[in-house]
Design an enzyme around this catalytic site. Structure first.
Site, PDB file in Angstrom:
ATOM      1  N   SER A 138       0.803  -1.220   0.000  1.00 39.70           N
ATOM      2  CA  SER A 138       0.000   0.000   0.000  1.00 39.70           C
ATOM      3  C   SER A 138       0.838   1.274   0.000  1.00 39.70           C
ATOM      4  O   SER A 138       0.391   2.303  -0.513  1.00 39.70           O
ATOM      5  CB  SER A 138      -0.937   0.012   1.211  1.00 39.70           C
ATOM      6  N   HIS A 166      -5.153  -4.800  -0.816  1.00 36.86           N
ATOM      7  CA  HIS A 166      -5.210  -3.758  -1.849  1.00 36.86           C
ATOM      8  C   HIS A 166      -5.275  -4.344  -3.252  1.00 36.86           C
ATOM      9  O   HIS A 166      -5.167  -3.612  -4.236  1.00 36.86           O
ATOM     10  CB  HIS A 166      -4.013  -2.817  -1.721  1.00 36.86           C
ATOM     11  N   LYS A 197     -11.972  -1.920   1.845  1.00 39.71           N
ATOM     12  CA  LYS A 197     -11.305  -1.076   0.856  1.00 39.71           C
ATOM     13  C   LYS A 197     -12.132  -1.077  -0.428  1.00 39.71           C
ATOM     14  O   LYS A 197     -13.118  -0.369  -0.523  1.00 39.71           O
ATOM     15  CB  LYS A 197      -9.862  -1.535   0.667  1.00 39.71           C
TER      16      LYS A 197
END
Length: 288
Positions: A138, A166, A197
């Protein structure tokens, strides 16, 4: 600009409606841990859908991605074992490794050759080994060389785990993640991810081989000793899976926007670093 809501699902109408309907039917709280009375039909349905979405045998839904790393590592390894961890792995992986009591041996960031070196040097001194890497890092936005890491682990006889926080909703076909991106379905032992996310809600997922997930389900302390995720969050996650399965439009738009942003930032003279994904590190956003 500073958000993990990659696909804009956090305020999507379908997710809001699903959450509201779940509150009307199930109430606002789970009222128990998963192992007693906190498991609802929604939780079971989401786990089946996530396993299908990711192309794995089974999945376990937990309270957060951070919690998932704390839940899964300790059941797999202990004081007689060793963990081989990318030097830039996320804090939740680091904490999960520490809680396990296993020896932690870092390898150079994104370097499969160095991972193999440290495994060869250390594995003979321990009962078993576990190789762990983030999928997308990230801070820099680069992608782990997962195919190379898996090949190393297979040669050396160690378990494999990737944290795809991610990568889910970002990489792979319709956002199915880094394992799909590299075509490694069914090979890694554990995939960890988050629903907070790209999925726009909250929660974590531990996915992989059924034998491993069954074992973790009965050993993971955050599942055994902390309340289940709320019905509203669970239903919203189901709605997010529905959207991603129906079309690749949201993921395609994300990548189109990311390519445009990167090109324009570079045109203005900014160094965008080594990012390969929509994660753009602010620390690199400086004029050359």
């Amino acid at each position: 600009m500073c958000t993990n809501d990659y696909l804009g699902l956090a305020n999507h109408a379908a997710l809001r409606q699903a959450a509201q309907a779940a509150i009307a039917e199930w109430g606002v709280g789970p009222a128990a841990v998963r192992s007693i009375a906190g498991t609802t039909a929604l939780h079971v349905q989401l786990e089946k859908r996530l396993a299908q979405f990711k192309g794995v045998e089974d999945a376990l839904y937990v309270q957060s991605g951070f919690c998932a790393n704390q839940a899964v590592i300790a059941p797999l390894v202990g004081k007689e074992d060793v963990i081989f961890s990318d030097r830039l792995n996320h804090a939740s992986i680091i904490d999960g490794c520490r809680l396990s009591g296993a020896k932690i041996v870092p390898y150079a960031h994104g370097d499969a050759a160095d991972a193999e070196r440290v495994i060869q040097e250390n594995l003979p001194n321990f009962r078993r080994g576990l190789l762990i890497s983030d999928g997308v890092f990230s801070m820099d936005g680069d992608i782990a060389p997962l195919a190379d890491l898996y090949a190393v682990a297979a040669r050396q006889g160690v378990m494999t785990m990737v944290d795809d926080a991610h990568g889910e909703g970002v990489l792979g076909r319709g956002g199915r993640g880094i394992v799909d991106h590299f075509g490694l379905h069914g090979r890694l032992d554990v995939e960890v991810g988050t629903l907070s996310k790209a999925f726009g809600v909250v929660g974590g997922v531990i996915a992989g081989k059924k034998t491993v997930i069954d074992f973790v389900r009965h050993k993971a302390r955050p599942c055994l000793f902390s309340s289940a995720v709320t019905p509203a969050d669970t239903a919203a996650c189901l709605a997010a899976v529905d959207l991603l399965e129906q079309s690749t439009e949201l993921v395609d738009r994300l990548w189109s926007n990311a390519r445009f942003f990167k090109a324009e930032m570079q045109r203005l003279g900014f160094d965008t670093g080594r990012s390969q994904t929509p994660s753009r590190p602010s620390c690199w956003a400086r004029r050359r």
